[in-house]
Design a protein around this motif. Structure first.
Motif, PDB file in Angstrom:
ATOM      1  N   SER A  84      45.987  27.201  42.655  1.00  0.00           N
ATOM      2  CA  SER A  84      45.809  28.554  42.145  1.00  0.00           C
ATOM      3  C   SER A  84      45.455  28.534  40.667  1.00  0.00           C
ATOM      4  N   ASN A  85      44.732  29.539  40.236  1.00  0.00           N
ATOM      5  CA  ASN A  85      44.419  29.722  38.821  1.00  0.00           C
ATOM      6  C   ASN A  85      45.401  30.723  38.205  1.00  0.00           C
ATOM      7  N   ASP A  86      45.456  30.744  36.894  1.00  0.00           N
ATOM      8  CA  ASP A  86      46.288  31.706  36.157  1.00  0.00           C
ATOM      9  C   ASP A  86      47.766  31.598  36.499  1.00  0.00           C
ATOM     10  N   VAL A  87      48.228  30.385  36.768  1.00  0.00           N
ATOM     11  CA  VAL A  87      49.662  30.169  37.023  1.00  0.00           C
ATOM     12  C   VAL A  87      50.357  30.051  35.676  1.00  0.00           C
ATOM     13  N   LYS A  88      51.253  30.977  35.389  1.00  0.00           N
ATOM     14  CA  LYS A  88      51.869  31.057  34.059  1.00  0.00           C
ATOM     15  C   LYS A  88      53.336  30.642  34.050  1.00  0.00           C
ATOM     16  N   PHE A  89      53.906  30.372  35.226  1.00  0.00           N
ATOM     17  CA  PHE A  89      55.300  29.956  35.283  1.00  0.00           C
ATOM     18  C   PHE A  89      55.558  29.273  36.626  1.00  0.00           C
ATOM     19  N   PRO A  90      56.662  28.528  36.740  1.00  0.00           N
ATOM     20  CA  PRO A  90      56.987  27.876  38.019  1.00  0.00           C
ATOM     21  C   PRO A  90      57.274  28.911  39.101  1.00  0.00           C
ATOM     22  N   PHE A  91      56.947  28.582  40.334  1.00  0.00           N
ATOM     23  CA  PHE A  91      57.218  29.457  41.472  1.00  0.00           C
ATOM     24  C   PHE A  91      58.443  28.961  42.235  1.00  0.00           C
ATOM     25  N   LYS A  92      59.153  29.901  42.845  1.00  0.00           N
ATOM     26  CA  LYS A  92      60.254  29.577  43.755  1.00  0.00           C
ATOM     27  C   LYS A  92      60.065  30.384  45.032  1.00  0.00           C
ATOM     28  N   PHE A  93      60.417  29.748  46.150  1.00  0.00           N
ATOM     29  CA  PHE A  93      60.191  30.364  47.461  1.00  0.00           C
ATOM     30  C   PHE A  93      61.513  30.414  48.233  1.00  0.00           C
ATOM     31  N   TYR A  94      61.700  31.511  48.956  1.00  0.00           N
ATOM     32  CA  TYR A  94      62.971  31.774  49.632  1.00  0.00           C
ATOM     33  C   TYR A  94      62.725  32.271  51.058  1.00  0.00           C
ATOM     34  N   TRP A  95      63.796  32.210  51.855  1.00  0.00           N
ATOM     35  CA  TRP A  95      63.768  32.751  53.214  1.00  0.00           C
ATOM     36  C   TRP A  95      64.749  33.915  53.342  1.00  0.00           C
ATOM     37  N   VAL A  96      64.338  34.932  54.102  1.00  0.00           N
ATOM     38  CA  VAL A  96      65.234  36.026  54.491  1.00  0.00           C
ATOM     39  C   VAL A  96      65.429  35.926  55.995  1.00  0.00           C
ATOM     40  N   ASN A  97      66.676  35.982  56.429  1.00  0.00           N
ATOM     41  CA  ASN A  97      66.978  35.878  57.859  1.00  0.00           C
ATOM     42  C   ASN A  97      66.681  37.216  58.533  1.00  0.00           C
ATOM     43  N   ASN A  98      65.453  37.354  58.999  1.00  0.00           N
ATOM     44  CA  ASN A  98      64.999  38.603  59.612  1.00  0.00           C
ATOM     45  C   ASN A  98      63.895  38.275  60.614  1.00  0.00           C
ATOM     46  N   LYS A  99      63.995  38.818  61.831  1.00  0.00           N
ATOM     47  CA  LYS A  99      63.032  38.506  62.881  1.00  0.00           C
ATOM     48  C   LYS A  99      61.710  39.239  62.728  1.00  0.00           C
ATOM     49  N   HIS A 100      61.670  40.257  61.863  1.00  0.00           N
ATOM     50  CA  HIS A 100      60.443  41.023  61.688  1.00  0.00           C
ATOM     51  C   HIS A 100      59.467  40.285  60.773  1.00  0.00           C
ATOM     52  N   ILE A 101      58.195  40.512  60.981  1.00  0.00           N
ATOM     53  CA  ILE A 101      57.160  39.878  60.170  1.00  0.00           C
ATOM     54  C   ILE A 101      57.117  40.558  58.809  1.00  0.00           C
ATOM     55  N   ASN A 102      57.362  39.788  57.753  1.00  0.00           N
ATOM     56  CA  ASN A 102      57.253  40.334  56.401  1.00  0.00           C
ATOM     57  C   ASN A 102      57.349  39.210  55.383  1.00  0.00           C
ATOM     58  N   ALA A 103      56.805  39.456  54.218  1.00  0.00           N
ATOM     59  CA  ALA A 103      56.922  38.565  53.069  1.00  0.00           C
ATOM     60  C   ALA A 103      56.738  39.429  51.835  1.00  0.00           C
ATOM     61  N   PHE A 104      57.296  39.010  50.713  1.00  0.00           N
ATOM     62  CA  PHE A 104      57.149  39.816  49.511  1.00  0.00           C
ATOM     63  C   PHE A 104      57.227  38.933  48.278  1.00  0.00           C
ATOM     64  N   ALA A 105      56.562  39.403  47.231  1.00  0.00           N
ATOM     65  CA  ALA A 105      56.597  38.746  45.923  1.00  0.00           C
ATOM     66  C   ALA A 105      57.229  39.691  44.920  1.00  0.00           C
ATOM     67  N   THR A 106      58.016  39.142  44.009  1.00  0.00           N
ATOM     68  CA  THR A 106      58.570  39.950  42.928  1.00  0.00           C
ATOM     69  C   THR A 106      58.098  39.350  41.611  1.00  0.00           C
ATOM     70  N   LEU A 107      58.572  39.895  40.528  1.00  0.00           N
ATOM     71  CA  LEU A 107      58.169  39.411  39.214  1.00  0.00           C
ATOM     72  C   LEU A 107      58.522  37.936  39.026  1.00  0.00           C
ATOM     73  N   GLY A 108      57.712  37.246  38.256  1.00  0.00           N
ATOM     74  CA  GLY A 108      58.074  35.911  37.798  1.00  0.00           C
ATOM     75  C   GLY A 108      57.920  34.792  38.793  1.00  0.00           C
ATOM     76  N   GLY A 109      57.079  34.950  39.810  1.00  0.00           N
ATOM     77  CA  GLY A 109      56.814  33.849  40.720  1.00  0.00           C
ATOM     78  C   GLY A 109      57.869  33.620  41.778  1.00  0.00           C
ATOM     79  N   ASN A 110      58.647  34.635  42.121  1.00  0.00           N
ATOM     80  CA  ASN A 110      59.630  34.548  43.198  1.00  0.00           C
ATOM     81  C   ASN A 110      59.057  35.177  44.460  1.00  0.00           C
ATOM     82  N   ILE A 111      58.980  34.385  45.521  1.00  0.00           N
ATOM     83  CA  ILE A 111      58.359  34.820  46.772  1.00  0.00           C
ATOM     84  C   ILE A 111      59.308  34.533  47.929  1.00  0.00           C
ATOM     85  N   ALA A 112      59.440  35.491  48.816  1.00  0.00           N
ATOM     86  CA  ALA A 112      60.322  35.333  49.976  1.00  0.00           C
ATOM     87  C   ALA A 112      59.564  35.662  51.253  1.00  0.00           C
ATOM     88  N   SER A 113      59.902  34.958  52.307  1.00  0.00           N
ATOM     89  CA  SER A 113      59.329  35.221  53.630  1.00  0.00           C
ATOM     90  C   SER A 113      60.446  35.452  54.624  1.00  0.00           C
TER      91      SER A 113
END
Length: 482
Positions: A84-113
């Motif tokens: 990726s381009n324009d990466v300005k900080f480290p990313f962290k990835f997380y899991w949410v225990n949920n059977k529905h299809i979804n993913a989301f990103a919040t501020l500062g490179g935190n992403i959950a699926s």
């Protein structure tokens, strides 16, 4: 090692979400942003806010603390970030225990699926396409730009605005209600501003996906799957509520994919085993899993290692240790250091009370991969079961030195101190755990308990814990004033 899911707060509590979004100084070193600084929400400030925000999210949602799943999603996510381009900080990835299809990103490179997103993905490229899309939202600073644009329309407090954003990201309906309650109808345009960036995230995400070695055709394939599923349910899929899917958008991704050459990209073994683990432990009930995987194995071409692994988990979780052990030992014959197999085998041995055998196996794995979280957490857990409490403490403290946000490590470490009857350390570790979940009142209560047990026995230790409590209280007080 069986994972835990933490349910500390209710997501709909707007006060809690406001705390999540507010800045702090005492422990996290966040700057005093002020109420009118949205136009200068720099990447540094965004990252610092995002870290506080994600801690609160971890305390608000049923997160999955499974070291194998954590390793997988962070390895895959960072493979995409590297392209990726324009990466300005480290990313962290997380899991949410949920059977529905979804993913989301919040501020500062935190992403959950959601676990359900991978469960329905027919290929690793499909799942990677979702993560790449969320990465693009972050690198393009869509949320930060949303904050700045909304402040120009109608200035509001940082906590209220970011709180509404996060609720909208995770729970669209609650987010709508929060925004309407906070600022009235004007907030509707804020959500539309966010949705207007979907096409940009599609374009950049697909480019990143292809350059990372995945199949760009997986994007329209996954979108088509979502469209088909949404036709047969009364309510729109959660993913589509935060990522609106028009026919034009589907067509656009199909046309963009055709700019790339078609090629066969096989799934990695880690993806296949991760999917089997999610299906066996997070998607179906334990009563269903044995029959489901036995049926899969009986089908033509179904006698795969992934299905055997899934069946081994199902047998283990239903207390069928002998049958599970036979399955996993056969798999270990082919791949003796595979951590997916080692993890399940450890639980089988511990379930049968074979502590010495588990420790001997894990000691060898630890020598090969010191401070690997899968090995270390299993090794520490086995040490606790075997009564080797000091070994467990040594392993966990070393792991937390390199990975200081590991929830399972804090949980096991507190258990070790309790078994050793070292109550000052037990309560302090519990405070650290609650702090990682942004539960300040509970963390401060635990530090008070630690101080009560220290008493006058160690003046230096008393002063250290008292200073820690004062820092935490000062941070919490500041958050409440925002």
């Amino acid at each position: 090692m069986k994972a835990i899911a933490v349910h500390q707060f209710i997501m709909s509590c707007l006060f809690g979400i406001a705390i999540m979004a507010a800045p702090t100084q005492a422990l996290s070193g966040l700057p005093d942003i002020g109420g009118n600084a949205f136009s200068t929400l720099t990447p540094e400030k965004e990252k610092q806010l995002g870290d506080v925000l994600m801690r609160q999210t971890r305390g608000s949602l049923p997160m999955v603390y499974d070291p194998l799943l954590d390793e997988y999603i962070n390895d895959l996510g960072n493979r995409l970030v590297a392209r990726s381009n324009d990466v300005k900080f480290p990313f962290k990835f997380y899991w949410v225990n949920n059977k529905h299809i979804n993913a989301f990103a919040t501020l500062g490179g935190n992403i959950a699926s959601h676990t359900g997103t991978l469960a329905v993905s027919d290929s690793e490229s499909e799942f990677a396409s979702v993560i790449a899309h969320e990465i693009a939202h972050v690198t393009q600073r869509h949320i930060a730009r949303f904050v700045e644009a909304q402040n120009q329309r109608a200035p509001m407090s940082l906590a209220a605005l970011l709180g509404a954003i996060v609720i909208a990201t995770v729970n669209p309906e609650a987010g709508m209600a929060a925004m309407m309650a906070t600022q009235g109808a004007a907030q509707q345009s804020a959500i539309n501003f966010t949705r207007g960036n979907e096409q940009e995230a599609d374009r950049i995400g697909m480019k990143v996906l292809a350059e990372a070695g995945f199949d760009p055709y997986a994007v329209p394939e996954f979108f088509n799957k979502l469209s088909q599923q949404s036709r047969f349910v009364n309510q729109q899929l959660a993913f589509l509520q935060t990522h609106p899917l028009s026919q034009a958008r589907v067509s656009d991704t199909r046309l963009r994919a055709e700019q790339f050459p078609k090629r066969y990209i096989p799934d990695t073994q880690d993806f296949i085993l991760t999917k089997a683990r999610i299906l066996a432990r997070y998607h179906f009930t334990s009563q269903e899993t044995v029959g489901i995987f036995e049926q899969r194995l009986s089908k033509p071409g179904g006698n795969t290692r992934a299905n055997l692994y899934g069946l081994a988990i199902a047998k283990l979780d239903n207390g069928l240790f002998i049958e599970a052990q036979k399955l996993i030992e056969d798999l270990l014959q082919h791949d003796p250091h595979n951590l997916y197999y080692v993890d399940v085998y450890t639980d089988i041995l511990l379930g049968q009370g074979q502590y010495k055998k588990a420790l001997e196996m894990l000691e060898q794995e630890y020598l090969l991969r010191p401070n690997n979280q899968v090995v270390t957490l299993n090794y520490a857990n086995a040490a606790l079961k075997a009564g080797s409490h000091r070994l467990a403490v040594h392993l966990l403290r070393n792991l937390l030195y390199v990975k200081n946000d590991n929830i399972l490590a804090y949980d096991l470490l507190s258990d070790a101190y309790k078994l050793m009857e070292d109550f000052p350390k037990y309560y302090e570790t519990r405070a650290d755990l609650y702090y990682q979940l942004a539960n300040y009142p509970k963390a401060i209560d635990e530090l008070n308990e630690a101080l009560n047990h220290i008493g006058d026995s160690s003046r230096l230790e008393n002063r250290r814990v008292e200073a820690k409590k004062q820092q935490m209280q000062a941070e919490f007080d500041r958050l409440q004033r925002m």
